[in-house]
Scaffold this active site. Structure first.
Site, PDB file in Angstrom:
ATOM      1  N   ASP A  16       0.949  -1.236   0.117  1.00  0.00           N
ATOM      2  CA  ASP A  16       0.065   0.009   0.069  1.00  0.00           C
ATOM      3  C   ASP A  16       0.954   1.261   0.112  1.00  0.00           C
ATOM      4  OD1 ASP A  16      -1.475   1.965   0.458  1.00  0.00           O
ATOM      5  OD2 ASP A  16      -2.706   1.021   2.189  1.00  0.00           O
ATOM      6  N   ASN A  30      -5.616  12.667 -11.602  1.00  0.00           N
ATOM      7  CA  ASN A  30      -6.205  13.408 -12.991  1.00  0.00           C
ATOM      8  C   ASN A  30      -5.764  14.976 -13.106  1.00  0.00           C
ATOM      9  OD1 ASN A  30      -8.277  15.105 -11.621  1.00  0.00           O
ATOM     10  ND2 ASN A  30      -9.259  13.186 -10.794  1.00  0.00           N
ATOM     11  N   GLY A  38      -9.350   5.169  -6.344  1.00  0.00           N
ATOM     12  CA  GLY A  38      -8.234   4.499  -6.732  1.00  0.00           C
ATOM     13  C   GLY A  38      -7.055   4.913  -5.544  1.00  0.00           C
ATOM     14  N   VAL A  39      -5.884   4.976  -6.235  1.00  0.00           N
ATOM     15  CA  VAL A  39      -4.852   5.241  -5.340  1.00  0.00           C
ATOM     16  C   VAL A  39      -4.974   6.639  -4.895  1.00  0.00           C
ATOM     17  CG1 VAL A  39      -3.172   5.877  -7.219  1.00  0.00           C
ATOM     18  CG2 VAL A  39      -2.389   4.970  -5.102  1.00  0.00           C
ATOM     19  N   ASP A  40      -5.418   7.608  -5.830  1.00  0.00           N
ATOM     20  CA  ASP A  40      -5.752   8.962  -5.520  1.00  0.00           C
ATOM     21  C   ASP A  40      -6.554   9.233  -4.159  1.00  0.00           C
ATOM     22  OD1 ASP A  40      -5.377  12.126  -6.627  1.00  0.00           O
ATOM     23  OD2 ASP A  40      -7.409  11.769  -5.757  1.00  0.00           O
TER      24      ASP A  40
HETATM   25  P1  ADP Z   1      -5.031   5.573 -13.036  1.00  0.00           P
HETATM   26  O1  ADP Z   1      -6.477   6.478 -13.078  1.00  0.00           O
HETATM   27  O2  ADP Z   1      -3.868   6.241 -13.236  1.00  0.00           O
HETATM   28  O3  ADP Z   1      -5.264   4.232 -13.759  1.00  0.00           O
HETATM   29  P2  ADP Z   1      -5.874   3.954 -10.471  1.00  0.00           P
HETATM   30  O4  ADP Z   1      -5.863   4.790  -9.052  1.00  0.00           O
HETATM   31  O5  ADP Z   1      -7.364   3.752 -10.996  1.00  0.00           O
HETATM   32  O6  ADP Z   1      -5.110   5.233 -11.472  1.00  0.00           O
HETATM   33  O7  ADP Z   1      -4.855   2.891 -10.439  1.00  0.00           O
HETATM   34  C1  ADP Z   1      -3.639   2.779 -10.427  1.00  0.00           C
HETATM   35  C2  ADP Z   1      -3.151   1.430  -9.627  1.00  0.00           C
HETATM   36  O8  ADP Z   1      -3.015   1.959  -8.476  1.00  0.00           O
HETATM   37  C3  ADP Z   1      -3.726   0.381  -9.827  1.00  0.00           C
HETATM   38  O9  ADP Z   1      -2.815  -0.858 -10.125  1.00  0.00           O
HETATM   39  C4  ADP Z   1      -4.554   0.256  -8.536  1.00  0.00           C
HETATM   40  O10 ADP Z   1      -4.785  -1.154  -8.086  1.00  0.00           O
HETATM   41  C5  ADP Z   1      -3.499   0.690  -7.397  1.00  0.00           C
HETATM   42  N1  ADP Z   1      -3.607   1.254  -6.248  1.00  0.00           N
HETATM   43  C6  ADP Z   1      -4.843   1.312  -5.646  1.00  0.00           C
HETATM   44  N2  ADP Z   1      -4.780   1.992  -4.249  1.00  0.00           N
HETATM   45  C7  ADP Z   1      -3.579   1.844  -3.974  1.00  0.00           C
HETATM   46  C8  ADP Z   1      -2.872   1.909  -2.922  1.00  0.00           C
HETATM   47  N3  ADP Z   1      -3.276   2.155  -1.751  1.00  0.00           N
HETATM   48  N4  ADP Z   1      -1.237   1.701  -2.814  1.00  0.00           N
HETATM   49  C9  ADP Z   1      -0.838   1.278  -4.223  1.00  0.00           C
HETATM   50  N5  ADP Z   1      -1.496   1.140  -5.433  1.00  0.00           N
HETATM   51  C10 ADP Z   1      -2.907   1.327  -5.354  1.00  0.00           C
END
Ligand code: ADP
Length: 179
Positions: A16, A30, A38-40
Site C-alpha cells: 500500500d 487526474n 483508486g490510489v488518489d
Molecule cells: P489511474 O487512473 O492512473 O489508472 P488508479 O488509481 O485507477 O489510477 O490505479 C492505479 C494503480 O494503483 C492500480 O494498479 C491500483 O490497483 C493501484 N492502487 C490502488 N490503491 C492503491 C494503494 N493504496 N497503494 C498502491 N497502489 C494502489
C-alpha cells in the site's frame, strides 16, 4: 525484489503506497487534480485535507505527462508527487506521456533534494493502460534517469494487487539483464 541500478536501488514490492516511509510517494492524479478513486482517493484519505488544500491553492490542474508536488500531510512521506498519466488510447503518444509523468516526478525529486520515492502503477487502473507494457515503460524510465542521477538513492514501486506486482517483477527481471 531489489536490484542495484548504477549507484541506486530499485525495488518492486506488493503493498500500500500510503504506508511507505520513503521521503516522497507518487500519486496517479487526474489533470484537474480534483481527487478521485483508486490510489488518489487512498492517498487523500490517509494524508488528510491539507494535501487537497495545497493543490487548490497552488495549481490550476496539471497537464497529462506532467506532475506537481505537495507536502504529505499526515502521511509518513514528506512529499506527494501528483503525476498525471495518460488515459490509454492505443496511440503511440501513450508511452511518451506515461514516461514523462514518471520522469517529471524524478526531476521534482532532484529539484527538492528528495532521495527516495515510492511509485504506484500510474495509468493501469481506471486509465486502462495494459500493465505489461506500462510496467516496462515505468521501470525503463526510472533506470534511464538513475544512470545520470545518483542523488536518487531509492526508487520503490509499490503494487497493490498480485497481478500488477508480478508484471512489474517480470519486467524488472528482464530489464536487469540489460544493465
Ligand atoms: P489511474 O487512473 O492512473 O489508472 P488508479 O488509481 O485507477 O489510477 O490505479 C492505479 C494503480 O494503483 C492500480 O494498479 C491500483 O490497483 C493501484 N492502487 C490502488 N490503491 C492503491 C494503494 N493504496 N497503494 C498502491 N497502489 C494502489
Amino acid at each position: 525484489m531489489k536490484e542495484n541500478v548504477y549507484q541506486s536501488v530499485l525495488e518492486v514490492v506488493q503493498g500500500d503506497i500510503t504506508q511507505q516511509d520513503t521521503e516522497a510517494i507518487g500519486n496517479a492524479a487526474n489533470s484537474r487534480l480534483a481527487g478521485g478513486g483508486g490510489v488518489d482517493g487512498a492517498i487523500h484519505r490517509a494524508g488528510g485535507p491539507a494535501i487537497m488544500a495545497e493543490l487548490k491553492a497552488k495549481y490550476k490542474g496539471c497537464p497529462t505527462g506532467s506532475a506537481v508536488i505537495t507536502g504529505g500531510g499526515n502521511l509518513k512521506a514528506k512529499y506527494v508527487l501528483h503525476a498525471v498519466g495518460p488515459i490509454y488510447s492505443g496511440s503511440q503518444k501513450d508511452a511518451d506521456l506515461l514516461s514523462s509523468a514518471y520522469r517529471t516526478c524524478l526531476e521534482l525529486c532532484t529539484q527538492h533534494n528528495i532521495s527516495s520515492i515510492a511509485f504506484p502503477s500510474i495509468s493501469t487502473g481506471v486509465y486502462g493502460y495494459p500493465v505489461e507494457e506500462a510496467s516496462r515503460i515505468a521501470l525503463k524510465t526510472v533506470i534511464d534517469y538513475l544512470k545520470d542521477h545518483p542523488e536518487i538513492k531509492l526508487v520503490r514501486f509499490v503494487l497493490f494487487d498480485s497481478k500488477t506486482f508480478k508484471a512489474y517483477e517480470e519486467a524488472l527481471k528482464k530489464l536487469a539483464k540489460t544493465l
